[in-house]
Design a protein around this motif. Sequence first.
Motif, PDB file in Angstrom:
ATOM      1  N   GLY A 179       0.848  -1.088   0.080  1.00  0.00           N
ATOM      2  CA  GLY A 179      -0.022  -0.005   0.223  1.00  0.00           C
ATOM      3  C   GLY A 179       1.020   1.247   0.125  1.00  0.00           C
ATOM      4  O   GLY A 179       0.464   2.279  -0.834  1.00  0.00           O
ATOM      5  N   LEU A 180       1.781   1.411   0.959  1.00  0.00           N
ATOM      6  CA  LEU A 180       2.791   2.357   0.790  1.00  0.00           C
ATOM      7  C   LEU A 180       3.438   2.550  -0.611  1.00  0.00           C
ATOM      8  O   LEU A 180       3.727   3.712  -0.922  1.00  0.00           O
ATOM      9  N   SER A 181       3.846   1.434  -1.255  1.00  0.00           N
ATOM     10  CA  SER A 181       4.494   1.466  -2.558  1.00  0.00           C
ATOM     11  C   SER A 181       3.659   2.167  -3.496  1.00  0.00           C
ATOM     12  O   SER A 181       4.056   2.844  -4.388  1.00  0.00           O
ATOM     13  N   VAL A 182       2.274   1.589  -3.390  1.00  0.00           N
ATOM     14  CA  VAL A 182       1.449   2.512  -4.440  1.00  0.00           C
ATOM     15  C   VAL A 182       1.381   3.768  -4.349  1.00  0.00           C
ATOM     16  O   VAL A 182       1.230   4.915  -5.238  1.00  0.00           O
ATOM     17  N   LEU A 183       1.213   4.117  -3.104  1.00  0.00           N
ATOM     18  CA  LEU A 183       1.128   5.668  -2.507  1.00  0.00           C
ATOM     19  C   LEU A 183       2.340   6.584  -3.232  1.00  0.00           C
ATOM     20  O   LEU A 183       2.139   7.342  -3.804  1.00  0.00           O
ATOM     21  N   VAL A 184       3.546   5.999  -2.775  1.00  0.00           N
ATOM     22  CA  VAL A 184       4.580   6.420  -3.416  1.00  0.00           C
ATOM     23  C   VAL A 184       4.848   6.737  -4.744  1.00  0.00           C
ATOM     24  O   VAL A 184       5.216   7.612  -5.281  1.00  0.00           O
ATOM     25  N   ALA A 185       4.540   5.692  -5.672  1.00  0.00           N
ATOM     26  CA  ALA A 185       4.211   5.494  -6.885  1.00  0.00           C
ATOM     27  C   ALA A 185       3.622   6.721  -7.478  1.00  0.00           C
ATOM     28  O   ALA A 185       4.023   7.279  -8.401  1.00  0.00           O
ATOM     29  N   GLY A 186       2.125   6.676  -6.981  1.00  0.00           N
ATOM     30  CA  GLY A 186       1.459   7.843  -7.197  1.00  0.00           C
ATOM     31  C   GLY A 186       2.151   9.408  -7.194  1.00  0.00           C
ATOM     32  O   GLY A 186       2.138  10.134  -7.973  1.00  0.00           O
TER      33      GLY A 186
END
Length: 387
Positions: A179-186
Amino acid sequence: MMTDQNAEINPNAIAQVKVLALLGAVLLVGSNSFVLSPILSEVAAGLSTQTYHVAWAISAFGAATALSALTLAGMIDRMSVGRVLGGAALLLAVAQVSSGLSQHWIWLCLSQALAGVAVGVLLPGSYATVTATAPKGREAARLGVVLTGWALSLVVAVPAAAFITEHLGWRMVYFLMAGLSVLVAGILVILLSDVRGGMTTRTSPLRASQLPGVWQLLAVMLVYMSAFYGSFAFFGDGVRTAFGLTAQGSGMFVMAYGLGFGIMGFVLGVVSPKITRGYLCLVLIAIAASYASWGLTLQSQITALAGTAIWGMLNQLGLNAMVVSLNRQAAEARGAVMGLNSAVTYSAVFAGPMIMGPIYAGFGFAAVAGLGSVLVMCGVIVSWRSA
């Protein structure tokens, strides 16, 4: 050469937000790198296998990272930085979800190998971007903040992983990281879409290594990182043996290292030293002295905690100076050179513990640190002679 098309619009605020986004990217890398080690037994039990099978996932991650950094990191020189780094963070999220869903240790190893492919782009790309877009003379300051992501992963992510594993299970650790990775990706895609590499053709690893001064600095990085990873691999057990500590007690020392590393990162953000050959050599000499002093440092827990924090501070200075120096020599091939740097670093993950293992078994941690001092001094000699 990387360009920032919106630098005219409130440049300081924009730059600071972008630096924090890159810090988040390094935090992702550090979290995925460190969280598996303290929960090995729980993961092994969950997969009904031996702990050494689960440990192979760490090796798969390291090997895939090195290979990816060699072959894919150069994309950052030719494409939109936001898309490259955001895509890598999204791929890392996929790998972390797959890790959390693993039903067999081979599945976990393959998932972590996929994570390594992502990290082989994300880490060197973050390093290259922060130094390429920093104002002249402020490279060390900007990089110091971004490198603090490593400290946060040690101080926050590792204890959080242990807590989550105990209360919610080890699979939840990977789902939350995803979830954190998706947030940072955005965030990376949105904030860095206007930053682009200036090269139209791919720079091969061989060509990148032949840029003036690059291979010498990579040689210094290899011995420097071999000393660190070789020593850090046995550090926890070394302090536990010296003071009769539990695993939780040795965790205080890991936290002290992370705090020292992080504090010095913020100091660099304010001071922003000029990175010269003399500065680099002095920092490396100080690190060598730090290693050499462990025989005395282990006399008491207080001196050991202080020595650990100082070790973290000095390693922030050393890694910062090395990465800034490499980027300075990289010209317009920063992604390729940072890819080589990551490949060398993850090679040291294997070489350091392999070299230090027999020494630790026969003579203890002080001897391991002594060899670390010798390796770093070899780096001082190469650094001085190559300038």
